[in-house]
Structure formats: C-alpha cells, structure tokens
Design an enzyme around this catalytic site. Structure first.
Site, PDB file in Angstrom:
ATOM      1  N   ARG A  69     -23.361 -32.449  -8.099  1.00 54.34           N
ATOM      2  CA  ARG A  69     -22.221 -31.637  -8.475  1.00 54.34           C
ATOM      3  C   ARG A  69     -20.909 -32.329  -7.777  1.00 54.34           C
ATOM      4  NH1 ARG A  69     -23.830 -26.376  -6.008  1.00 54.34           N
ATOM      5  NH2 ARG A  69     -21.875 -25.624  -6.933  1.00 54.34           N
ATOM      6  N   ARG A  93     -12.874 -28.253 -15.948  1.00 58.71           N
ATOM      7  CA  ARG A  93     -13.540 -29.116 -15.308  1.00 58.71           C
ATOM      8  C   ARG A  93     -13.347 -30.481 -15.515  1.00 58.71           C
ATOM      9  NH1 ARG A  93     -17.033 -25.201 -12.530  1.00 58.71           N
ATOM     10  NH2 ARG A  93     -18.592 -26.352 -10.891  1.00 58.71           N
ATOM     11  N   ARG A 136     -27.941 -20.085  -3.868  1.00 56.94           N
ATOM     12  CA  ARG A 136     -28.030 -20.332  -4.895  1.00 56.94           C
ATOM     13  C   ARG A 136     -28.849 -21.717  -5.112  1.00 56.94           C
ATOM     14  NH1 ARG A 136     -21.863 -21.254  -7.105  1.00 56.94           N
ATOM     15  NH2 ARG A 136     -22.787 -23.123  -7.947  1.00 56.94           N
ATOM     16  N   ARG A 166     -24.192 -21.501   2.381  1.00 53.91           N
ATOM     17  CA  ARG A 166     -23.685 -20.345   1.802  1.00 53.91           C
ATOM     18  C   ARG A 166     -24.774 -19.317   1.476  1.00 53.91           C
ATOM     19  NH1 ARG A 166     -20.090 -21.567  -3.505  1.00 53.91           N
ATOM     20  NH2 ARG A 166     -21.332 -22.922  -4.040  1.00 53.91           N
ATOM     21  N   LYS A 171     -13.061 -21.423  -3.676  1.00 55.86           N
ATOM     22  CA  LYS A 171     -12.389 -20.918  -4.531  1.00 55.86           C
ATOM     23  C   LYS A 171     -12.733 -19.561  -4.987  1.00 55.86           C
ATOM     24  CE  LYS A 171     -13.727 -24.126  -7.540  1.00 55.86           C
ATOM     25  NZ  LYS A 171     -14.575 -24.902  -6.629  1.00 55.86           N
TER      26      LYS A 171
HETATM   27  P1  AMP Z   1     -19.851 -23.177 -10.134  1.00 57.08           P
HETATM   28  O1  AMP Z   1     -20.240 -21.839  -9.825  1.00 57.08           O
HETATM   29  O2  AMP Z   1     -18.445 -23.006 -10.801  1.00 57.08           O
HETATM   30  O3  AMP Z   1     -19.953 -24.174  -9.056  1.00 57.08           O
HETATM   31  O4  AMP Z   1     -20.662 -23.637 -11.339  1.00 57.08           O
HETATM   32  C1  AMP Z   1     -21.994 -23.844 -11.524  1.00 57.08           C
HETATM   33  C2  AMP Z   1     -22.540 -24.584 -12.460  1.00 57.08           C
HETATM   34  O5  AMP Z   1     -22.203 -24.214 -13.749  1.00 57.08           O
HETATM   35  C3  AMP Z   1     -21.891 -26.246 -12.534  1.00 57.08           C
HETATM   36  O6  AMP Z   1     -22.820 -26.825 -11.596  1.00 57.08           O
HETATM   37  C4  AMP Z   1     -22.148 -26.474 -14.078  1.00 57.08           C
HETATM   38  O7  AMP Z   1     -23.362 -26.781 -14.462  1.00 57.08           O
HETATM   39  C5  AMP Z   1     -21.740 -25.312 -14.841  1.00 57.08           C
HETATM   40  N1  AMP Z   1     -20.262 -25.066 -15.262  1.00 57.08           N
HETATM   41  C6  AMP Z   1     -19.526 -24.096 -14.485  1.00 57.08           C
HETATM   42  N2  AMP Z   1     -18.445 -24.135 -15.039  1.00 57.08           N
HETATM   43  C7  AMP Z   1     -18.115 -25.116 -15.914  1.00 57.08           C
HETATM   44  C8  AMP Z   1     -17.437 -26.098 -16.747  1.00 57.08           C
HETATM   45  N3  AMP Z   1     -15.961 -25.427 -16.646  1.00 57.08           N
HETATM   46  N4  AMP Z   1     -17.844 -26.968 -17.397  1.00 57.08           N
HETATM   47  C9  AMP Z   1     -19.109 -27.292 -17.369  1.00 57.08           C
HETATM   48  N5  AMP Z   1     -20.023 -26.757 -16.718  1.00 57.08           N
HETATM   49  C10 AMP Z   1     -19.600 -25.778 -15.718  1.00 57.08           C
END
Ligand code: AMP
Length: 210
Positions: free
Chosen positions: A166, A88, A155, A127, A13
């Site tokens: 996740r 989410r 990461r 990644r 994404k």
């Molecule tokens: P991402 O970079 O989108 O994979 O997000 C990394 C982490 O940020 C996730 O595993 C969550 O802990 C937190 N996070 C990001 N977006 C959200 C969201 N919309 N709702 C809740 N937690 C989020």
C-alpha cells in the site's frame, strides 16, 4: 467546505476526519470505508473490490470513481464534505475536477498528511478498530479503554507485507496528486507525527478554525 485529505495509509486521516466532520458539520466520505462496507455486505461492488483490497492494490479507477460520484451527489454532501482516501490517482482527481466543473462547485482545501514510512509502519502495526462503533484506536498513541480491548480487531490489510504494498502504491500513484493540487494552490502540508491533539491543532490552524 469541500476538503480532500491525502496521506499515506495510517497517517491519521480517518481519525482526524471523525473529529473534523463534527466541527465543520459536513459528512466524512471515506472510499476505504465504503469499499469495506460493500465487501462485508457481499454486494457486486464488494465482490469486485475484495481481491484488490486484500493484496493492498488499488481498486480500478472506473469502479471507485462511479462509487464516489454517486456518493457526492447525495443531499448530505451538497454543501461540502471531507473526502478521505479519494482521489488516489491522477485519473480519479481529473474525474473529480470534471464533476465539480459540471456542477459549478469548487474544492476549498487539500490537507496533505506527512509522515515518514518508518513511522507509518510502526503506527499501522498498532492500529485497532472497534467493530461495534467503528472508532479507530492506536495501542501506542491513542490507547482504547481497557474494557473494550478484547473486542478490538486489526484490519487484514494492516499486516506488514500488505502495508508495504500500500505504501509503494501511495508513493507511485497518489503522490503525483501533490503537484497537481499545488498548481491550484490548494495544498496545506500537515505534519502528521504527534498525538491526536497536536495534529488536530495543526489542522485547525491551517483551516483558520479556532
Ligand atoms: P483505505 O481505508 O483508504 O486505506 O483503503 C483501503 C483499501 O481500499 C485500499 O488499499 C484500496 O485497495 C482500496 N481503496 C480505497 N480507496 C481507493 C481509491 N480511491 N482508489 C482505489 N482503491 C481504493
């Protein structure tokens, strides 16, 4: 154009959004990037979010909703955005719909990135992120130039144990958004397995961009 990108962690994404934002000339709003920025700056929001993120858990809805509402109220998001990582949960999607209703705007498309869990696990292990530019690479599918290899980082939440948490969250909390947005006729399914250009081609075709 207001577009939401939904898909499992590491389904591409963020990478595709970086390309698409230039073509569509709209900002890329990534809730994950915003939260990581808050953590690295040690803000109150970052301190609240840090523990959830480390464990692969979702940050509570009220915190993330407030953060995103403020972000989409900024002038650069007035005419559209590419939203990646938000909503989410159903609660987040409903909050976004309410905000749209209040401001009289509407969502144009939801792009659903589809990739099997096995593929996601392989991809996330490979990644890497360039801390200088923020560019995301994949050692297998989108390799970086050799000269920057040594500075790339993984990461912390991409380790397999956290990634599996996740993924579970994705299936239980985020997938219910698919019927939610399908009812509104907004969803395009994008096969996210393939190289960067192949997936980009599928997205452009879905959006009707040459
Ligand atoms: P991402 O970079 O989108 O994979 O997000 C990394 C982490 O940020 C996730 O595993 C969550 O802990 C937190 N996070 C990001 N977006 C959200 C969201 N919309 N709702 C809740 N937690 C989020």
């Amino acid at each position: 154009m207001r577009i939401i990108l939904i898909g499992p962690p590491g389904s591409g994404k963020g990478t595709q959004a970086q390309k698409l934002m230039k073509v569509l000339e709209i900002p890329h709003i990534s809730s994950g990037d915003m939260l990581r920025e808050a953590v690295s700056q040690g803000t109150a929001l970052g301190k609240l979010a840090d523990n959830y993120m480390k464990q692969g858990a979702l940050v509570p809805d009220n915190i993330v909703i407030e953060m995103i509402m403020e972000r989409i109220s900024r002038p650069d998001a007035k005419n559209g955005f590419l939203m990646d990582g938000f909503p989410r949960t159903l609660t987040q999607a409903q909050a976004l719909d309410l905000a749209f209703e209040k401001t009289g705007v509407k969502l144009d498309h939801v792009l659903l990135f589809e990739a099997p869990d096995d593929e996601i696990i392989i991809r996330n292990a490979a990644r890497r992120i360039d801390p200088l530019t923020g560019i995301i690479y994949n050692l297998r599918f989108d390799p970086p130039p050799k000269e920057i290899l040594s500075r790339l980082v993984q990461r912390p939440d991409d380790d397999e144990k956290t990634l599996r948490v996740r993924l579970v969250k994705y299936h239980s909390e985020t997938k219910p958004l698919i019927p939610y947005y399908s009812k509104q006729n907004l969803v395009y399914e994008i096969d996210a397995v393939g190289n960067l250009e192949e997936v980009q081609g599928r997205i452009f075709k879905a959006l009707g961009i040459a």
